[in-house]
Design a protein around this motif. Structure first.
Motif, PDB file in Angstrom:
ATOM      1  N   GLU A  43      71.582  50.034  60.435  1.00 38.04           N
ATOM      2  CA  GLU A  43      72.603  48.989  60.522  1.00 38.04           C
ATOM      3  C   GLU A  43      72.758  48.525  61.957  1.00 38.04           C
ATOM      4  OE1 GLU A  43      77.309  48.101  59.447  1.00 38.04           O
ATOM      5  OE2 GLU A  43      76.407  50.036  58.946  1.00 38.04           O
ATOM      6  N   GLN A  44      72.714  49.466  62.910  1.00 43.94           N
ATOM      7  CA  GLN A  44      72.861  49.089  64.306  1.00 43.94           C
ATOM      8  C   GLN A  44      72.100  50.061  65.191  1.00 43.94           C
ATOM      9  OE1 GLN A  44      77.255  49.400  64.492  1.00 43.94           O
ATOM     10  NE2 GLN A  44      76.948  50.924  66.106  1.00 43.94           N
ATOM     11  N   VAL A  45      71.743  49.569  66.380  1.00 45.72           N
ATOM     12  CA  VAL A  45      71.048  50.393  67.371  1.00 45.72           C
ATOM     13  C   VAL A  45      71.677  50.128  68.726  1.00 45.72           C
ATOM     14  CG1 VAL A  45      68.886  50.769  68.630  1.00 45.72           C
ATOM     15  CG2 VAL A  45      68.838  50.504  66.146  1.00 45.72           C
ATOM     16  N   ASP A  46      72.120  51.190  69.366  1.00 41.89           N
ATOM     17  CA  ASP A  46      72.592  51.119  70.739  1.00 41.89           C
ATOM     18  C   ASP A  46      71.400  51.474  71.636  1.00 41.89           C
ATOM     19  OD1 ASP A  46      73.688  51.900  73.312  1.00 41.89           O
ATOM     20  OD2 ASP A  46      75.649  51.982  72.338  1.00 41.89           O
ATOM     21  N   PRO A  47      71.143  50.705  72.697  1.00 41.88           N
ATOM     22  CA  PRO A  47      70.027  51.067  73.573  1.00 41.88           C
ATOM     23  C   PRO A  47      70.061  52.510  74.054  1.00 41.88           C
ATOM     24  CG  PRO A  47      70.819  48.885  74.137  1.00 41.88           C
ATOM     25  CD  PRO A  47      71.772  49.431  73.107  1.00 41.88           C
ATOM     26  N   ALA A  48      71.246  53.099  74.115  1.00 45.78           N
ATOM     27  CA  ALA A  48      71.350  54.502  74.510  1.00 45.78           C
ATOM     28  C   ALA A  48      70.733  55.443  73.487  1.00 45.78           C
ATOM     29  CB  ALA A  48      72.820  54.876  74.739  1.00 45.78           C
ATOM     30  N   ASP A  49      70.543  54.938  72.239  1.00 45.79           N
ATOM     31  CA  ASP A  49      69.956  55.768  71.187  1.00 45.79           C
ATOM     32  C   ASP A  49      68.435  55.833  71.265  1.00 45.79           C
ATOM     33  OD1 ASP A  49      72.471  56.226  70.113  1.00 45.79           O
ATOM     34  OD2 ASP A  49      72.349  54.495  68.765  1.00 45.79           O
ATOM     35  N   LEU A  50      67.817  54.925  72.024  1.00 52.17           N
ATOM     36  CA  LEU A  50      66.358  54.917  72.112  1.00 52.17           C
ATOM     37  C   LEU A  50      65.876  56.235  72.718  1.00 52.17           C
ATOM     38  CD1 LEU A  50      65.736  51.280  73.426  1.00 52.17           C
ATOM     39  CD2 LEU A  50      65.889  52.097  71.064  1.00 52.17           C
ATOM     40  N   GLY A  51      64.886  56.828  72.083  1.00 54.83           N
ATOM     41  CA  GLY A  51      64.377  58.115  72.521  1.00 54.83           C
ATOM     42  C   GLY A  51      64.882  59.279  71.696  1.00 54.83           C
ATOM     43  N   ARG A  52      65.906  59.046  70.892  1.00 49.62           N
ATOM     44  CA  ARG A  52      66.452  60.125  70.069  1.00 49.62           C
ATOM     45  C   ARG A  52      65.620  60.306  68.805  1.00 49.62           C
ATOM     46  NH1 ARG A  52      72.891  58.691  70.988  1.00 49.62           N
ATOM     47  NH2 ARG A  52      72.930  59.360  73.186  1.00 49.62           N
ATOM     48  N   GLU A  53      65.350  61.545  68.485  1.00 45.51           N
ATOM     49  CA  GLU A  53      64.428  61.841  67.390  1.00 45.51           C
ATOM     50  C   GLU A  53      64.954  61.373  66.046  1.00 45.51           C
ATOM     51  OE1 GLU A  53      60.950  63.004  65.584  1.00 45.51           O
ATOM     52  OE2 GLU A  53      61.453  62.702  67.701  1.00 45.51           O
ATOM     53  N   ASN A  54      66.263  61.451  65.826  1.00 48.17           N
ATOM     54  CA  ASN A  54      66.787  61.014  64.526  1.00 48.17           C
ATOM     55  C   ASN A  54      66.564  59.518  64.313  1.00 48.17           C
ATOM     56  OD1 ASN A  54      68.700  60.333  66.492  1.00 48.17           O
ATOM     57  ND2 ASN A  54      70.432  60.570  65.106  1.00 48.17           N
ATOM     58  N   LEU A  55      66.662  58.717  65.384  1.00 52.45           N
ATOM     59  CA  LEU A  55      66.389  57.291  65.267  1.00 52.45           C
ATOM     60  C   LEU A  55      64.894  57.051  65.056  1.00 52.45           C
ATOM     61  CD1 LEU A  55      67.340  54.371  65.293  1.00 52.45           C
ATOM     62  CD2 LEU A  55      67.087  54.374  67.799  1.00 52.45           C
ATOM     63  N   ALA A  56      64.056  57.797  65.755  1.00 53.73           N
ATOM     64  CA  ALA A  56      62.604  57.659  65.578  1.00 53.73           C
ATOM     65  C   ALA A  56      62.206  57.937  64.133  1.00 53.73           C
ATOM     66  CB  ALA A  56      61.866  58.590  66.530  1.00 53.73           C
ATOM     67  N   ILE A  57      62.780  58.980  63.551  1.00 53.22           N
ATOM     68  CA  ILE A  57      62.475  59.319  62.158  1.00 53.22           C
ATOM     69  C   ILE A  57      62.917  58.205  61.233  1.00 53.22           C
ATOM     70  CG2 ILE A  57      63.086  60.888  60.268  1.00 53.22           C
ATOM     71  CD1 ILE A  57      63.258  63.128  62.404  1.00 53.22           C
ATOM     72  N   SER A  58      64.107  57.655  61.471  1.00 50.02           N
ATOM     73  CA  SER A  58      64.636  56.585  60.635  1.00 50.02           C
ATOM     74  C   SER A  58      63.764  55.329  60.720  1.00 50.02           C
ATOM     75  CB  SER A  58      66.065  56.260  61.070  1.00 50.02           C
ATOM     76  OG  SER A  58      66.568  55.137  60.389  1.00 50.02           O
ATOM     77  N   VAL A  59      63.345  54.976  61.927  1.00 45.88           N
ATOM     78  CA  VAL A  59      62.528  53.781  62.138  1.00 45.88           C
ATOM     79  C   VAL A  59      61.166  53.932  61.467  1.00 45.88           C
ATOM     80  CG1 VAL A  59      61.279  52.501  63.936  1.00 45.88           C
ATOM     81  CG2 VAL A  59      63.708  53.009  64.222  1.00 45.88           C
ATOM     82  N   ARG A  60      60.553  55.085  61.616  1.00 49.18           N
ATOM     83  CA  ARG A  60      59.236  55.312  61.006  1.00 49.18           C
ATOM     84  C   ARG A  60      59.336  55.326  59.478  1.00 49.18           C
ATOM     85  NH1 ARG A  60      58.570  59.668  65.363  1.00 49.18           N
ATOM     86  NH2 ARG A  60      57.328  58.646  66.990  1.00 49.18           N
ATOM     87  N   LYS A  61      60.400  55.916  58.975  1.00 51.00           N
ATOM     88  CA  LYS A  61      60.591  55.963  57.529  1.00 51.00           C
ATOM     89  C   LYS A  61      60.768  54.559  56.958  1.00 51.00           C
ATOM     90  CE  LYS A  61      63.627  57.889  53.948  1.00 51.00           C
ATOM     91  NZ  LYS A  61      64.863  58.685  53.693  1.00 51.00           N
TER      92      LYS A  61
ATOM     93  N   VAL B  91      54.068  42.394  59.206  1.00 45.06           N
ATOM     94  CA  VAL B  91      54.986  43.534  59.196  1.00 45.06           C
ATOM     95  C   VAL B  91      55.189  44.046  60.621  1.00 45.06           C
ATOM     96  CG1 VAL B  91      54.309  44.169  56.856  1.00 45.06           C
ATOM     97  CG2 VAL B  91      53.137  45.227  58.803  1.00 45.06           C
ATOM     98  N   PRO B  92      56.269  44.776  60.864  1.00 42.90           N
ATOM     99  CA  PRO B  92      56.494  45.328  62.198  1.00 42.90           C
ATOM    100  C   PRO B  92      55.373  46.279  62.603  1.00 42.90           C
ATOM    101  CG  PRO B  92      58.476  45.499  60.828  1.00 42.90           C
ATOM    102  CD  PRO B  92      57.365  45.101  59.926  1.00 42.90           C
ATOM    103  N   VAL B  93      55.062  46.324  63.881  1.00 40.58           N
ATOM    104  CA  VAL B  93      54.074  47.274  64.381  1.00 40.58           C
ATOM    105  C   VAL B  93      54.737  48.640  64.531  1.00 40.58           C
ATOM    106  CG1 VAL B  93      52.773  45.442  65.522  1.00 40.58           C
ATOM    107  CG2 VAL B  93      54.513  46.700  66.810  1.00 40.58           C
ATOM    108  N   PRO B  94      53.954  49.729  64.620  1.00 43.83           N
ATOM    109  CA  PRO B  94      54.544  51.079  64.692  1.00 43.83           C
ATOM    110  C   PRO B  94      55.397  51.274  65.947  1.00 43.83           C
ATOM    111  CG  PRO B  94      52.177  51.188  64.205  1.00 43.83           C
ATOM    112  CD  PRO B  94      52.488  49.774  64.587  1.00 43.83           C
ATOM    113  N   ARG B  95      56.600  51.754  65.730  1.00 41.01           N
ATOM    114  CA  ARG B  95      57.515  52.071  66.818  1.00 41.01           C
ATOM    115  C   ARG B  95      58.309  53.329  66.466  1.00 41.01           C
ATOM    116  NH1 ARG B  95      54.523  49.446  69.011  1.00 41.01           N
ATOM    117  NH2 ARG B  95      54.781  47.533  70.241  1.00 41.01           N
ATOM    118  N   PRO B  96      58.606  54.197  67.443  1.00 38.82           N
ATOM    119  CA  PRO B  96      58.185  54.106  68.834  1.00 38.82           C
ATOM    120  C   PRO B  96      56.679  54.333  68.972  1.00 38.82           C
ATOM    121  CG  PRO B  96      59.249  56.213  68.436  1.00 38.82           C
ATOM    122  CD  PRO B  96      59.434  55.407  67.185  1.00 38.82           C
ATOM    123  N   ASN B  97      56.077  53.736  70.002  1.00 45.22           N
ATOM    124  CA  ASN B  97      54.649  53.889  70.239  1.00 45.22           C
ATOM    125  C   ASN B  97      54.449  55.134  71.097  1.00 45.22           C
ATOM    126  OD1 ASN B  97      51.968  53.726  71.040  1.00 45.22           O
ATOM    127  ND2 ASN B  97      51.996  51.487  71.234  1.00 45.22           N
ATOM    128  N   ALA B  98      54.208  56.262  70.433  1.00 41.75           N
ATOM    129  CA  ALA B  98      54.115  57.546  71.137  1.00 41.75           C
ATOM    130  C   ALA B  98      52.937  57.573  72.095  1.00 41.75           C
ATOM    131  CB  ALA B  98      54.012  58.681  70.126  1.00 41.75           C
TER     132      ALA B  98
END
Length: 416
Positions: free
Chosen positions: A383-401, A63-70
Motif C-alpha cells: 500500500e505504501q513505501v517509506d524510503p526509510a524502508d528500502l533495504g529491509r528484508e520484509n519489504l524485499a520479500i513482499s516486493v519479490r512475491k 512487467v516490472p524488472v526484478p527489485r531489489p537488484n541484489a
C-alpha cells in the motif's frame, strides 16, 4: 500485414518509491523522502491503459524488472557506510517509464522492412543504468518474431541513450514511411544532458534508416536547465502533428524549416512562452502527454490531471480546441503517483507500430487480462513505501512475491 500503433505501458512496480535519485527531474527531487503508494500508482497506470483501450487504441504492457537488484547492490558494495542514496539505486521502480525502454523504428522506415528496437543504456543516472538487461529480455520475448522485428542491445555506454523519450516520428499515417527526429542535448548548465548526439546517430545507422528521412535536432539548453530532462517534457509528435513548446529546441526556426523540408505535410502546434511559461510547461507536464490518433481519425491529447488543473495550460488548451486545429480532444487522466516521481502519461508508454498478430500475446492487454492485473495489484502490491524502508528484508520479500505473482498469472516464467 496491418500496421497499427500499439502503446506499451510499464506496470508500476511494487518497489515504487520517492528516493529523489534523478538529478534534473524537478518533480522527483521535490518529492524525495515522501511516502509513496505503489498499489495506487499501479492501479492509476492500469486505469490509463483501460481508458486508452476504451478509446479504441491497441494496448500492450511490460512487467516490472526484478527489485531489489541484489547483483547491482553487491557490485557497488553497498553497506551501512555507503549511504541510503546508493542503497536506493538498487530498489528503483523507474523501469515503469517505458518511454525510456528503447528507441523504435517501424518497418516502413527501415532498410530491411522490419521494426527495429534498440534498448536504452540509461547510463547517465546510476539507478537506471542497470535496467537494460532485464528490459532487453522482455523486448526479446515480446518481439521474438525475427521476420518482423530486430531487437538490438544497448549503444556503448560512452554515449548516453535514453530511448524514445528523445525520439519523435512524423508520417502521413502510422503505417506509412515516416521522418524520424532524434533530439539530443549538450552538456552545460546545472543539469546533465542525457541524450548524446552520437547515441542517436548510432541508432539511426543500426536501424537502417534512410539519411534523407532522419533529422538530428538539439534540445534547448534552457529547457534542460528548466527541468526538461528528456525532449518529451517539451515536445511530442504524432502522424502529421508536432506539438511543442516555443523553447523546446535550441534553434526553433531552423528545426521547423528542416522538418518542413523533409516532411512538408507537418502541422506545427507551438505553445508560446507568453501563454504557458517554460516553468509551467515542465511543472504541469503538458507535453509529456500521449498524442494519439483515434479510430475515427481525429487526434486526441491524453494529459495529466495537473496540466488540466493549471489555469495557464487550461486557457491555452481551451483556445486551441476553439480554433479548430489538428488536436480535437483533450483527455485528462490521473497519474499523480507517477507525476510526483517525475513522469507523466507519455513516460509510461513506448510506441510501437506493428501488426499485433506478430507480437507475443502475453504482452498485449485486453479486458479480462486487465481484470487479472488489477486483482494481483490489489492483493500483492504494498500500500505504501517509506524510503526509510528500502533495504529491509520484509519489504524485499513482499516486493519479490508481488512480482512473482504477476509473472505466474501472465505465464511469463522466463522472466522470473
Amino acid at each position: 500485414m496491418s500496421l497499427v500503433e500499439i502503446n506499451f505501458d510499464g506496470i508500476v512496480g511494487p518497489s515504487h518509491n520517492y528516493a529523489g535519485l534523478s538529478l534534473g527531474n524537478l518533480a522527483a527531487t521535490a518529492h524525495a523522502g515522501d511516502v509513496s503508494y505503489p498499489r495506487a500508482a499501479a492501479l492509476q497506470g492500469l486505469e490509463k491503459m483501460r481508458g486508452n483501450m476504451a478509446l479504441g487504441l491497441a494496448q500492450g504492457f511490460f512487467v516490472p524488472v526484478p527489485r531489489p537488484n541484489a547483483d547491482w547492490l553487491e557490485a557497488i558494495a553497498v553497506d551501512a557506510v555507503a549511504g541510503r542514496a546508493l542503497l536506493a539505486t538498487g530498489w528503483s521502480a523507474s523501469s515503469m517509464w517505458t518511454a525510456n525502454a528503447a528507441t523504435v523504428s517501424p518497418a516502413p522506415d527501415t532498410a530491411d522492412g522490419r521494426c527495429h528496437l534498440s534498448v536504452a543504456n540509461l547510463v547517465t543516472m546510476p539507478h537506471r543504468s542497470h535496467e537494460w538487461p532485464d528490459t532487453l529480455r522482455q523486448l526479446q520475448l515480446a518481439f521474438a518474431n525475427e521476420r518482423h522485428f530486430a531487437v538490438h542491445g544497448p549503444v556503448p555506454p560512452c554515449f548516453g541513450d535514453e530511448g524514445a523519450a528523445n525520439h519523435m516520428r512524423l508520417s502521413s499515417a502510422h503505417g506509412a514511411a515516416g521522418l524520424e527526429v532524434f533530439v539530443y542535448g549538450r552538456a552545460g548548465g546545472p543539469f546533465p544532458a542525457r541524450q548524446h548526439e552520437q547515441a542517436s546517430r548510432v541508432i539511426a545507422r543500426r536501424h537502417g534508416l534512410d539519411p534523407e528521412r532522419v533529422l538530428f535536432i538539439e534540445q534547448s539548453p534552457e529547457a534542460i536547465a528548466a527541468g526538461a530532462f528528456h525532449n518529451d517534457v517539451v515536445a511530442v509528435a504524432n502522424e502529421r502533428v508536432l506539438f511543442c513548446h516555443e523553447q523546446a529546441f535550441a534553434d526553433p526556426a531552423s528545426a521547423y524549416a528542416a522538418i518542413r523540408q523533409r516532411f512538408p505535410e507537418v502541422e506545427v502546434v507551438e505553445v508560446p512562452t507568453s501563454a504557458v511559461s517554460l516553468a509551467e510547461a515542465v511543472r504541469s507536464y503538458l507535453f509529456n502527454a500521449q498524442l494519439v490518433t483515434l479510430p475515427a481519425g481525429e487526434q486526441a491529447l491524453v494529459i495529466p490531471g495537473e496540466a488540466w488543473e493549471s489555469p495557464e495550460v487550461r486557457a491555452w488548451l481551451d483556445a486551441m480546441i476553439a480554433s479548430n486545429g489538428p488536436i480535437r480532444r483533450i483527455i485528462p487522466v490521473d497519474v499523480r503517483q507517477s507525476m510526483a516521481n517525475g513522469g507523466g502519461p507519455a513516460c509510461l508508454r513506448l510506441r510501437v507500430v506493428a501488426d499485433p498478430a506478430t507480437i507475443d500475446t502475453r504482452f498485449l492487454l485486453d479486458g479480462p487480462k486487465a481484470e487479472i492485473l488489477a486483482k494481483i495489484i490489489e492483493t500483492h502490491w504494498p500500500e505504501q513505501v517509506d524510503p526509510a524502508d528500502l533495504g529491509r528484508e520484509n519489504l524485499a520479500i513482499s516486493v519479490r512475491k508481488a512480482r512473482g505473482a504477476l509473472l505466474d498469472a501472465l505465464g511469463l516464467a522466463e522472466l522470473a
